[in-house]
Design an enzyme around this catalytic site. Structure first.
Site, mmCIF file in Angstrom:
data_model
loop_
_atom_site.group_PDB
_atom_site.id
_atom_site.type_symbol
_atom_site.label_atom_id
_atom_site.label_comp_id
_atom_site.label_asym_id
_atom_site.label_seq_id
_atom_site.Cartn_x
_atom_site.Cartn_y
_atom_site.Cartn_z
ATOM 1 N N THR A 25 0.853 -1.195 0.000
ATOM 2 C CA THR A 25 0.000 0.000 0.000
ATOM 3 C C THR A 25 0.888 1.243 0.000
ATOM 4 O O THR A 25 1.981 1.224 0.564
ATOM 5 C CB THR A 25 -0.892 0.000 1.263
ATOM 6 N N GLY A 26 0.383 2.310 -0.621
ATOM 7 C CA GLY A 26 1.102 3.589 -0.552
ATOM 8 C C GLY A 26 1.377 4.166 -1.918
ATOM 9 O O GLY A 26 1.046 3.557 -2.952
ATOM 10 N N THR A 28 4.215 4.686 -3.484
ATOM 11 C CA THR A 28 5.211 3.983 -4.302
ATOM 12 C C THR A 28 4.571 2.730 -4.904
ATOM 13 O O THR A 28 4.804 2.391 -6.071
ATOM 14 C CB THR A 28 6.450 3.617 -3.450
ATOM 15 N N ASP A 83 8.519 3.255 5.245
ATOM 16 C CA ASP A 83 8.722 4.639 5.689
ATOM 17 C C ASP A 83 10.169 4.909 6.098
ATOM 18 O O ASP A 83 10.657 6.024 5.942
ATOM 19 C CB ASP A 83 7.763 4.946 6.845
ATOM 20 N N LYS A 93 7.003 0.673 8.921
ATOM 21 C CA LYS A 93 5.944 0.799 7.935
ATOM 22 C C LYS A 93 4.658 1.211 8.639
ATOM 23 O O LYS A 93 4.564 1.152 9.848
ATOM 24 C CB LYS A 93 5.724 -0.538 7.210
ATOM 25 N N GLY A 94 3.692 1.613 7.837
ATOM 26 C CA GLY A 94 2.406 1.978 8.417
ATOM 27 C C GLY A 94 2.058 3.439 8.270
ATOM 28 O O GLY A 94 1.021 3.886 8.769
ATOM 29 N N GLY A 95 2.918 4.172 7.552
ATOM 30 C CA GLY A 95 2.607 5.577 7.298
ATOM 31 C C GLY A 95 1.259 5.737 6.601
ATOM 32 O O GLY A 95 0.543 6.708 6.815
ATOM 33 N N GLU A 102 -0.465 -5.505 5.897
ATOM 34 C CA GLU A 102 0.840 -5.622 5.228
ATOM 35 C C GLU A 102 1.721 -6.644 5.945
ATOM 36 O O GLU A 102 2.440 -7.414 5.298
ATOM 37 C CB GLU A 102 1.542 -4.263 5.202
ATOM 38 N N LYS A 120 14.247 7.387 2.364
ATOM 39 C CA LYS A 120 13.779 6.424 3.369
ATOM 40 C C LYS A 120 14.936 5.642 4.006
ATOM 41 O O LYS A 120 14.737 4.932 4.986
ATOM 42 C CB LYS A 120 12.806 5.426 2.724
HETATM 43 C C1 5RP Z 1 1.402 1.850 4.293
HETATM 44 C C2 5RP Z 1 2.881 1.756 4.246
HETATM 45 C C3 5RP Z 1 3.546 2.367 3.076
HETATM 46 O O1 5RP Z 1 4.139 1.369 2.334
HETATM 47 C C4 5RP Z 1 4.563 3.372 3.560
HETATM 48 O O2 5RP Z 1 3.900 4.328 4.358
HETATM 49 C C5 5RP Z 1 5.289 4.052 2.408
HETATM 50 O O3 5RP Z 1 4.373 4.851 1.702
HETATM 51 P P1 5RP Z 1 4.783 5.695 0.422
HETATM 52 O O4 5RP Z 1 5.140 4.722 -0.636
HETATM 53 O O5 5RP Z 1 3.547 6.494 0.108
HETATM 54 O O6 5RP Z 1 5.944 6.583 0.797
HETATM 55 O O7 5RP Z 1 3.526 1.178 5.081
HETATM 56 O O8 5RP Z 1 0.904 1.321 5.493
#
Ligand code: 5RP
Length: 228
Positions: A25-26, A28, A83, A93-95, A102, A120
């Site tokens: 998720t996210g 990227t 993150d 992770k978890g942003g 996940e 990161k």
């Molecule tokens: C979601 C996540 C994401 O993978 C993490 O926050 C990175 O996000 P992004 O790709 O938008 O920087 O852990 O729960």
């Protein structure tokens, strides 16, 4: 091209015909989904399992074939964002709030790849607030306990309202600044009643692809020797 997109597009090289792919998720991962959909259009045959409502929505709109996690035994490869990543490829992770699903997905995946931009990569985890998913029941008292531990907790909000995860829980972000003993912290957080999961992903990533200017670096986790 931005670094997230470079890393995301490179990760598609790890996907082989017939694989069952875990989708993280996210932002990227969204780049990765777009590239994956292109490859699927060109004939790549894969099936995928999603880690969030957000990813499910995008994957469906791109006509990526999704199946339920409970209908599979193992996942061949999961591609996800992160993150923060330290030199041992441990991460936070978890942003995006999807840490629980996940982590479940990662735990049944034969291989885990994280795709990140170069910002990161850190020497030490902890600058990024550590997300902890908690059940709503008693979350105020749990929050108070975190305060007493000097974890500098903050209930996550979105659009002025308490953030609710896909599994209807809350997230408390811990502002720790530096994490000295990630494994110890993870173990102790999991002992607080009401904690569902932490955003510490330790020993999970097999590869990290980090976008870098116009290219990317690929890091492989050094496996500790297994006792015979
Ligand atoms: C979601 C996540 C994401 O993978 C993490 O926050 C990175 O996000 P992004 O790709 O938008 O920087 O852990 O729960």
């Amino acid at each position: 091209m931005n670094e997230k997109q470079i890393a995301a597009e490179y990760s598609i090289n790890f996907i082989e015909d017939g694989m069952l792919i875990g989708l993280g998720t996210g932002s990227t991962v969204r780049f990765m989904l777009a590239s994956l959909a292109e490859r699927v259009k060109q004939g790549l045959k894969i099936t995928a399992v999603s880690s969030s409502a957000e990813t499910t929505e995008m994957a469906r709109s791109l006509k990526i074939n999704l199946i339920d996690i409970n209908s599979v035994d193992r996942i061949d490869l999961t591609i996800d964002g992160a993150d923060e990543v330290d030199p041992e490829l441990n991460g936070i992770k978890g942003g995006g709030g999807a840490l629980l699903y996940e982590k479940v997905l990662a735990s049944i995946s034969s291989k885990n790849i994280w795709i990140v931009d170069s910002s990161k990569l850190v020497k030490k985890l902890g600058k990024f607030p550590l997300p902890v998913e908690v059940i709503p029941y008693g979350s105020k008292q749990l929050f108070d306990k975190f305060e007493k531990e000097n974890f500098n907790p903050v209930f996550r909000e979105r659009n002025g309202k308490r953030f609710i995860t896909d599994s209807k829980n809350y997230i408390i972000d811990l502002n720790l600044n530096e994490i000295d003993n990630a494994a110890g912290l993870n173990a102790s957080l999991n002992l607080f009643p009401g904690v569902v999961e932490t955003g510490l992903f330790l020993g999970i990533a097999d590869y990290v692809i980090a976008g870098k200017n116009e290219g990317c670096d690929v890091y492989e986790r050094q496996k500790k020797d297994q006792p015979k």
